[in-house]
Design an enzyme around this catalytic site. Structure first.
Site, PDB file in Angstrom:
ATOM      1  N   TYR A  27       0.785  -1.222   0.000  1.00  0.00           N
ATOM      2  CA  TYR A  27       0.000   0.000   0.000  1.00  0.00           C
ATOM      3  C   TYR A  27       0.824   1.283   0.000  1.00  0.00           C
ATOM      4  O   TYR A  27       0.256   2.369  -0.026  1.00  0.00           O
ATOM      5  CB  TYR A  27      -0.940   0.013   1.217  1.00  0.00           C
TER       6      TYR A  27
ATOM      7  N   HIS B 215      -8.927   1.296  -5.455  1.00  0.00           N
ATOM      8  CA  HIS B 215      -8.088   0.477  -4.580  1.00  0.00           C
ATOM      9  C   HIS B 215      -6.634   0.860  -4.795  1.00  0.00           C
ATOM     10  O   HIS B 215      -6.206   1.044  -5.937  1.00  0.00           O
ATOM     11  CB  HIS B 215      -8.274  -1.018  -4.865  1.00  0.00           C
ATOM     12  N   MET B 216      -5.887   0.948  -3.720  1.00  0.00           N
ATOM     13  CA  MET B 216      -4.463   1.263  -3.797  1.00  0.00           C
ATOM     14  C   MET B 216      -3.693   0.149  -4.512  1.00  0.00           C
ATOM     15  O   MET B 216      -2.835   0.416  -5.342  1.00  0.00           O
ATOM     16  CB  MET B 216      -3.882   1.471  -2.399  1.00  0.00           C
ATOM     17  N   SER B 217      -3.999  -1.096  -4.189  1.00  0.00           N
ATOM     18  CA  SER B 217      -3.321  -2.232  -4.812  1.00  0.00           C
ATOM     19  C   SER B 217      -4.174  -2.758  -5.968  1.00  0.00           C
ATOM     20  O   SER B 217      -5.360  -2.437  -6.085  1.00  0.00           O
ATOM     21  CB  SER B 217      -3.083  -3.340  -3.784  1.00  0.00           C
TER      22      SER B 217
ATOM     23  N   ARG C  53      -9.829 -11.606  -3.019  1.00  0.00           N
ATOM     24  CA  ARG C  53      -9.809 -10.151  -3.230  1.00  0.00           C
ATOM     25  C   ARG C  53     -10.216  -9.761  -4.654  1.00  0.00           C
ATOM     26  O   ARG C  53     -10.414  -8.601  -4.954  1.00  0.00           O
ATOM     27  CB  ARG C  53      -8.431  -9.582  -2.937  1.00  0.00           C
TER      28      ARG C  53
END
Length: 150
Positions: free
Chosen positions: A23, A101-103, A112
């Site tokens: 992150y 989403h960051m990732s 996920r």
């Protein structure tokens, strides 16, 4: 001035401390500051809200509906993959929703890769760290402006 809402979900208050390899090192305060700076450039108002309580997130989404926000940007964190309640609350909204989403959630664990939000969102931006939020805010502002012109 258009009012946009950015929602940060569960555990996102730990940005900068939680798994920096995934992150990055930016804190939630850093992200919110970048969003406010970009909102100024775009000529929109932005409110940022974070909670670790699912009911509080649903209530904030209900308030957004009552307030008539122009668009919502949401990173629901783990709730993305688990919360029908948040998805149902978002479905009440009449404004564009942008999921961020960051990732890159599609390059992570199989659980996920499923999003309960994706099918009601205008679009999804993931994998660009803080830029995912900034790109999401740009997309939300653009979608809200297009909706006003209709």
């Amino acid at each position: 001035m258009m009012n946009l809402l950015v929602l940060h979900g569960i555990n996102l208050n730990m940005f900068g401390q939680r798994d920096p390899a995934q992150y990055g090192t930016a804190t939630l305060a850093d992200i919110d500051a970048a969003l406010h700076a970009l909102a100024g450039e775009l000529g929109v108002a932005v409110e940022c809200f974070q909670t670790n309580h699912e009911g509080a997130m649903c209530e904030r989404i209900h308030q957004a509906h009552r307030d008539g926000v122009a668009a919502v940007v949401i990173n629901a964190g783990a709730w993305t993959h688990t919360s029908v309640a948040i998805r149902d609350a978002l479905a009440i909204l009449k404004c564009p929703i942008v999921e961020v989403h960051m990732s890159n959630i599609h390059a992570r664990e199989p659980f996920r890769q499923q999003s309960y939000i994706a099918d009601i969102a205008r679009g999804q931006i993931s994998g660009f760290g803080v830029d995912s939020y900034l790109l999401g805010l740009r997309a939300a502002a653009s979608a809200a402006q297009a909706a006003i012109k209709k």
